[in-house]
Design an enzyme around this catalytic site. Structure first.
Site, PDB file in Angstrom:
ATOM      1  N   ASP A  35      -6.559   5.760  -5.136  1.00  0.00           N
ATOM      2  CA  ASP A  35      -6.433   5.658  -3.679  1.00  0.00           C
ATOM      3  C   ASP A  35      -7.611   6.380  -3.032  1.00  0.00           C
ATOM      4  O   ASP A  35      -7.988   7.464  -3.478  1.00  0.00           O
ATOM      5  CB  ASP A  35      -5.105   6.281  -3.235  1.00  0.00           C
ATOM      6  CG  ASP A  35      -4.756   5.939  -1.809  1.00  0.00           C
ATOM      7  OD1 ASP A  35      -5.477   6.405  -0.890  1.00  0.00           O
ATOM      8  OD2 ASP A  35      -3.778   5.216  -1.594  1.00  0.00           O
ATOM      9  N   ILE A  36      -8.178   5.799  -1.983  1.00  0.00           N
ATOM     10  CA  ILE A  36      -9.334   6.435  -1.321  1.00  0.00           C
ATOM     11  C   ILE A  36      -8.917   7.613  -0.440  1.00  0.00           C
ATOM     12  O   ILE A  36      -9.760   8.389  -0.022  1.00  0.00           O
ATOM     13  CB  ILE A  36     -10.176   5.427  -0.504  1.00  0.00           C
ATOM     14  CG1 ILE A  36      -9.348   4.785   0.600  1.00  0.00           C
ATOM     15  CG2 ILE A  36     -10.803   4.383  -1.415  1.00  0.00           C
ATOM     16  CD1 ILE A  36     -10.168   4.003   1.603  1.00  0.00           C
ATOM     17  N   ASN A  92       5.918   0.696  -0.318  1.00  0.00           N
ATOM     18  CA  ASN A  92       6.213   0.667   1.114  1.00  0.00           C
ATOM     19  C   ASN A  92       6.340  -0.799   1.514  1.00  0.00           C
ATOM     20  O   ASN A  92       5.492  -1.619   1.158  1.00  0.00           O
ATOM     21  CB  ASN A  92       5.100   1.338   1.922  1.00  0.00           C
ATOM     22  CG  ASN A  92       4.979   2.811   1.597  1.00  0.00           C
ATOM     23  OD1 ASN A  92       5.970   3.485   1.377  1.00  0.00           O
ATOM     24  ND2 ASN A  92       3.751   3.308   1.555  1.00  0.00           N
ATOM     25  N   GLY A  98       5.312   2.394   6.566  1.00  0.00           N
ATOM     26  CA  GLY A  98       3.981   2.899   6.248  1.00  0.00           C
ATOM     27  C   GLY A  98       3.075   1.923   5.508  1.00  0.00           C
ATOM     28  O   GLY A  98       1.981   2.298   5.112  1.00  0.00           O
ATOM     29  N   GLN A  99       3.520   0.672   5.336  1.00  0.00           N
ATOM     30  CA  GLN A  99       2.647  -0.294   4.667  1.00  0.00           C
ATOM     31  C   GLN A  99       1.526  -0.681   5.619  1.00  0.00           C
ATOM     32  O   GLN A  99       1.771  -1.088   6.750  1.00  0.00           O
ATOM     33  CB  GLN A  99       3.433  -1.539   4.239  1.00  0.00           C
ATOM     34  CG  GLN A  99       2.603  -2.498   3.408  1.00  0.00           C
ATOM     35  CD  GLN A  99       3.390  -3.724   2.930  1.00  0.00           C
ATOM     36  OE1 GLN A  99       4.537  -3.937   3.313  1.00  0.00           O
ATOM     37  NE2 GLN A  99       2.761  -4.518   2.092  1.00  0.00           N
ATOM     38  N   HIS A 105       1.772  -3.552  -3.421  1.00  0.00           N
ATOM     39  CA  HIS A 105       1.130  -2.478  -4.176  1.00  0.00           C
ATOM     40  C   HIS A 105       2.104  -1.341  -4.389  1.00  0.00           C
ATOM     41  O   HIS A 105       2.938  -1.042  -3.542  1.00  0.00           O
ATOM     42  CB  HIS A 105      -0.151  -1.982  -3.509  1.00  0.00           C
ATOM     43  CG  HIS A 105      -0.002  -1.485  -2.109  1.00  0.00           C
ATOM     44  ND1 HIS A 105       0.194  -2.321  -1.022  1.00  0.00           N
ATOM     45  CD2 HIS A 105      -0.031  -0.229  -1.600  1.00  0.00           C
ATOM     46  CE1 HIS A 105       0.268  -1.604   0.085  1.00  0.00           C
ATOM     47  NE2 HIS A 105       0.143  -0.320  -0.245  1.00  0.00           N
ATOM     48  N   HIS A 107       2.348   2.729  -5.359  1.00  0.00           N
ATOM     49  CA  HIS A 107       1.640   4.004  -5.414  1.00  0.00           C
ATOM     50  C   HIS A 107       2.233   4.802  -6.577  1.00  0.00           C
ATOM     51  O   HIS A 107       3.451   4.950  -6.655  1.00  0.00           O
ATOM     52  CB  HIS A 107       1.873   4.821  -4.143  1.00  0.00           C
ATOM     53  CG  HIS A 107       1.399   4.183  -2.890  1.00  0.00           C
ATOM     54  ND1 HIS A 107       0.236   4.573  -2.261  1.00  0.00           N
ATOM     55  CD2 HIS A 107       1.924   3.192  -2.127  1.00  0.00           C
ATOM     56  CE1 HIS A 107       0.070   3.860  -1.162  1.00  0.00           C
ATOM     57  NE2 HIS A 107       1.089   3.014  -1.060  1.00  0.00           N
TER      58      HIS A 107
END
Length: 119
Positions: A35-36, A92, A98-99, A105, A107
């Site tokens: 994750d960035i 999410n 919070g998507q 995807h 996390h």
């Protein structure tokens, strides 16, 4: 069409290599990358190579690929050495949860204490 790459999808562009990512694992059906904006010492995203907007639509249309995403979560946790202390796998679904990228995807979060409820 569901499952097909979307020209305006960031994660579809990561799948094709059009957008760079720090890939940690790749299979025939999934790509996993860091994750960035990590929320824990280990924060890896796992995406299916097929495009579905959320986990529910992926599970309904392609349950084997949904299982692949979960299988990869366990493999990443093992590779990142966070299985013993525990880790979280989060999907999410919807902007209210919070998507922000509407491509399924998961996390994988770990490497520190994770309180419940998360927020």
């Amino acid at each position: 069409m569901a499952g097909e790459p979307q020209a305006d999808c960031l994660f579809c562009k990561i799948v094709t290599g059009e957008v760079p990512a720090t890939v940690v694992r790749e299979t025939d059906t999934t790509v996993a990358f860091r994750d960035i904006n990590p929320q824990a010492p280990t924060h890896v995203l796992i995406i299916p190579k097929v495009h579905y907007p959320d986990a529910a639509s992926l599970a309904e249309a392609e349950p084997a690929v949904a299982a692949d995403v979960l299988r990869e979560a366990a493999r990443i946790a093992r590779d990142e050495k966070i299985t013993e202390q525990g880790y979280r796998v989060v999907f999410n679904t919807g902007s209210g949860a919070g998507q922000t990228v509407f491509h399924t995807h998961a996390h994988v979060l770990g490497g520190r204490g994770l309180q419940w409820p998360p927020g």
